[in-house]
Design a protein around this motif. Structure first.
Motif, short mmCIF file in Angstrom:
data_model
loop_
_atom_site.label_atom_id
_atom_site.label_comp_id
_atom_site.label_asym_id
_atom_site.label_seq_id
_atom_site.Cartn_x
_atom_site.Cartn_y
_atom_site.Cartn_z
N LYS A 110 0.84 -1.20 0.00
CA LYS A 110 0.00 0.00 0.00
C LYS A 110 0.88 1.25 0.00
O LYS A 110 1.91 1.29 0.66
CB LYS A 110 -0.92 0.03 1.23
N ASN A 249 -14.27 -9.73 7.00
CA ASN A 249 -14.35 -8.26 7.01
C ASN A 249 -13.33 -7.65 7.96
O ASN A 249 -13.12 -8.14 9.08
CB ASN A 249 -15.76 -7.82 7.45
N ASP A 302 -10.05 2.57 5.95
CA ASP A 302 -10.04 1.52 4.93
C ASP A 302 -10.91 0.35 5.35
O ASP A 302 -11.14 0.11 6.54
CB ASP A 302 -8.60 1.05 4.66
N TYR A 303 -11.41 -0.37 4.36
CA TYR A 303 -12.27 -1.53 4.58
C TYR A 303 -11.91 -2.59 3.56
O TYR A 303 -11.64 -2.28 2.38
CB TYR A 303 -13.74 -1.16 4.43
N SER A 304 -11.85 -3.86 3.98
CA SER A 304 -11.59 -4.95 3.05
C SER A 304 -12.50 -6.13 3.34
O SER A 304 -12.85 -6.41 4.50
CB SER A 304 -10.12 -5.39 3.15
N GLN A 306 -13.07 -10.27 2.01
CA GLN A 306 -12.52 -11.38 1.24
C GLN A 306 -13.31 -12.64 1.51
O GLN A 306 -13.52 -13.03 2.67
CB GLN A 306 -11.04 -11.60 1.58
N LYS A 311 -12.17 -10.62 -3.63
CA LYS A 311 -11.68 -9.65 -2.66
C LYS A 311 -12.11 -8.25 -3.07
O LYS A 311 -12.04 -7.88 -4.25
CB LYS A 311 -10.15 -9.71 -2.55
N SER A 313 -11.84 -4.05 -1.62
CA SER A 313 -11.21 -3.15 -0.66
C SER A 313 -11.54 -1.71 -1.00
O SER A 313 -11.74 -1.36 -2.17
CB SER A 313 -9.69 -3.35 -0.63
N ASP A 359 -11.10 -1.22 -5.05
CA ASP A 359 -10.46 -2.25 -5.86
C ASP A 359 -11.16 -3.58 -5.63
O ASP A 359 -11.55 -3.90 -4.49
CB ASP A 359 -8.98 -2.38 -5.50
#
Length: 722
Positions: A110, A249, A302-304, A306, A311, A313, A359
């Motif tokens: 990142k 999450n 930020d949040y992701s 999967q 995935k 984000s 993304d």
């Protein structure tokens, strides 16, 4: 002088000792070259392959840091980069790859882009033991922002143990003056949340000298001498929390602040004689005290998500930067102390940046499909006021130097990337589109632009076996001018020397091809390309006033190429050598003063890093660097070299790490330039920085865990605030 001579003799002895031996025995296998018999003395030099600290990832060099002997004596991560193949650190600690490309810095994949000073301080606060590896990418794909002509991705060591952990890192730099750097990192990890806190406090004095010799149009000879003493303090704080909601999450929040104060005293003189240097024409002295402050505030969320092969984000960022600077320019006749001129400046600069990006990636069989969208909006407001002392001994507003400048920029970008592996062959392809809308508004002019660009990329890599890899890549990049290049303010370096930004600058576009080959630990890469609308500065000399100003412009194009290779050798079990060689070619097509100047410039750089494992756990490092003569179509840059010596020792089960170093032992890394075309201007100048210094470093780890939390994620727009 005696100490320098002794150290030089030591350097020559160590560097060429192996060549003086009578016998070199080698036994070759795929992974190791060992002696045919045991050696008990240095009468035989035994060359062995070193452990596998180098590898390729999509054609990019990946260098192991933690546990690598080459970096054991490095005081911090910036010092690690100085010794990393393909990376150059200049005299002001600027970071470059592939010649003169300023890369984006990533942490764990990142971006962590900061202002130059903040980034340097951050890298100096990180001990090498925290870093797993460094990946150097000199040709990023379309997945990344088109501004990124190069990327250095720093991967931290991962450990998810519960509990808390701390690290203190302190560095002391000693020469004529001293400076100190202190950082404290604290983390606390629970089952669901990881908390982080990082604070830093740096202070000290740095010095700089500038000297120039110029033969003026009227045949007089003018010598310029400037000395600068800069006292600065920096306080920084970062706090964050990483929430692991469940296996799918994750949410993160980070806050940061950086506060800088600088008091700079710059004094100079202009000493002018006739052409025979026998008759004094004038001798003036100047004082230029500067008060500067910068306050940065930032927030990142930020949040992701999967789930199996999918995935998603999101990253959002806000940054606020405020700069204030007040200058006094006092010029006197030195023999009589008569006041010749006096003016003041008051600068205010405010920058706000908003970014958001999303993304997504999906794995389909052996293929990966990625797509993303990014939006950024930046606003910068600049106001500089000059007041000049009048004949009535009062300061009055000076409209010829003062200016107000506003710059607004919006960028919308999207990309689509494809990646698939066919046994030993891996293919990557992508396309990126970026739309830029900008308005540059000064008192005297306004420039509005709106343009759309398609930026493709492609790469392929093939692994013949464990020892042989070959890769090829292509990309097209855009480089937008940074805010300081557009700003039409007049920034004085001396009473007769200043530079001005150009709001009419165009972005430049770079197309390049790169090939990389690895044989075991030997990595060689070749890059060739062309850049159009090259952004640069050029000198403009006024023979009537003797004023020399530097202006910004776009050159039509330049062609470039580079060949870089690095290979490590293990001479004995206690002596490792890593050698690096880089050759560069540059051809500029430069219109200048109604003429065309186009020269082919060739230059090279050689670096040798020697590591000696000594008894009782001590490690000695000798690093040497030589840069040949180089330059561009207008200037010749003279060759220079540097020698660094350092020693390291760990204590208390490696919890305490102490290092002692002496950088630039011979004070030989000044930069000397000469203007090529004497019929236009006969000018020679030297820049000197206080890079010859003793370094004392101490790092201490404490706590019950070594959990490494995710770093603050920043955007490339933040780098363009400088």
């Amino acid at each position: 002088m005696t100490i320098k001579l002794w150290l030089l003799l030591l350097l020559l002895f160590i560097s060429f000792f192996g060549k003086a031996q009578n016998v070199v025995k080698e036994k070759t296998s795929d992974s190791l070259i060992v002696p045919t018999s045991k050696t008990t003395t240095i009468s035989e030099v035994v060359i062995q392959a070193v452990p596998r600290n180098l590898k390729l990832n999509d054609g990019n060099m990946v260098m192991t840091v933690s546990g690598n002997k080459d970096f054991k004596t490095s005081t911090n991560l910036l010092d690690v980069l100085r010794r990393t193949p393909g990376v150059t650190i200049d005299q002001e600690d600027g970071i470059f790859i592939g010649g003169r490309v300023a890369p984006a810095i990533f942490i764990n994949g990142k971006p962590i882009v900061m202002s130059t000073q903040e980034l340097q301080a951050y890298l100096r606060s990180l001990p090498p033991e925290m870093v797993e590896s460094i990946e150097v990418n000199t040709n990023p794909s379309s997945k990344y922002d088109a501004e990124f002509k190069g990327i250095i991705d720093i991967k931290f060591k991962k450990n998810t143990n519960l509990g808390w952990n701390g690290n203190y890192n302190g560095n002391l730099y000693v020469n004529k003056f001293s400076s100190r750097e202190n950082s404290l990192n604290l983390t606390h990890n629970t089952e669901k949340i990881a908390y982080t806190l990082q604070t830093g406090y740096n202070d000290g004095i740095s010095t700089y000298r500038y000297n120039a010799l110029q033969r003026l149009a009227n045949t007089n000879v003018m010598r310029t001498a400037i000395q600068q003493k800069d006292y600065g303090t920096v306080f920084s704080i970062q706090a964050g929390a990483d929430f692991r909601l469940n296996d799918e999450n994750r949410v993160g929040l980070n806050l940061r602040g950086n506060f800088r104060e600088n008091n700079r005293l710059r004094s100079g003189s202009l000493y002018t004689t006739d052409k025979n240097e026998t008759q004094l024409v004038f001798n003036t002295e100047s004082e230029n005290p500067i008060d500067y402050s910068q306050n940065n505030y930032g927030i990142t969320g930020d949040y992701s998500f999967q789930n199996k092969n999918f995935k998603l984000s999101f990253l959002g960022n806000y940054l606020s930067v405020k700069n204030k600077q007040q200058d006094d320019f006092i010029n006197r006749d030195k023999p009589s102390s008569e006041l010749l001129s006096y003016w003041k400046s008051d600068l205010f600069n405010k920058i706000d940046i908003y970014t958001g990006q999303i993304d997504a990636s999906q794995k389909i069989g052996s293929a990966d499909i990625e797509a993303g969208f990014k939006y950024s909006h930046s606003i910068t407001n600049n106001n500089i006021r000059y007041d000049t002392l009048s004949v009535k001994n009062q300061f009055i507003f000076d409209p010829t130097r003062s200016n107000v400048f506003t710059y607004k920029e919006k960028i919308m970008a999207g990309y689509l990337a494809y990646r698939q592996k066919f046994e030993k062959l891996q293919i990557n392809a992508g396309i990126r589109v970026e739309n830029t809308q900008s308005i540059s508004d000064a008192v005297s002019s306004a420039v509005s632009r709106n343009y759309l660009e398609w930026l493709p990329s492609f790469s392929a890599s093939y692994s013949f076996n464990k020892s042989n890899e070959l890769s090829f890549s292509y990309s097209r990049k855009i480089t937008r001018p940074v805010f300081s290049q557009l700003n039409p303010f007049r920034f004085y370096f001396s009473p007769l020397n200043y530079w001005i930004g150009n709001p009419y600058l165009l972005p430049s576009f770079t197309t390049q091809f790169k090939t990389t080959y690895r044989y075991k630990n030997w990595i060689t890469s070749f890059t060739i390309g062309k850049e159009k609308d090259v952004m640069t500065r050029y000198p403009l000399y006024n023979p009537e006033t003797n004023v020399l100003e530097y202006l910004g412009t776009n050159l039509p194009y330049r062609n470039f190429a580079s060949l870089e290779t690095s290979f490590p050798l293990k001479v004995t079990k206690w002596w490792n050598i890593t050698s690096q060689f880089a050759g560069y070619y540059n051809y500029e097509f430069r219109p200048y003063l109604d003429e065309i100047f186009a020269l082919k410039i060739y230059n090279y750089e050689i670096r040798v890093n020697q590591v000696f494992t000594l008894p009782k756990g001590f490690t000695l490092n000798l690093f040497t660097n030589y840069e040949s003569k180089t330059g561009n179509s207008l200037y010749i840059i003279k060759p220079r070299y540097t020698v660094d010596l350092s020693v390291q020792k760990s204590w208390f089960d490696n919890k305490l790490n102490t290092k002692l170093g002496y950088n630039n032992i011979f004070d030989s890394y000044d930069q000397r330039l000469e203007f090529r075309h004497k019929q236009i201007m006969d000018n020679r100048l030297t820049h000197w920085w206080d890079s010859s210094r003793l370094i004392i470093s101490l790092s201490y780890n404490f706590g019950s865990s070594k959990y490494q939390a995710k770093e603050i994620q920043k955007t490339e727009e933040e780098n363009r605030t400088r």
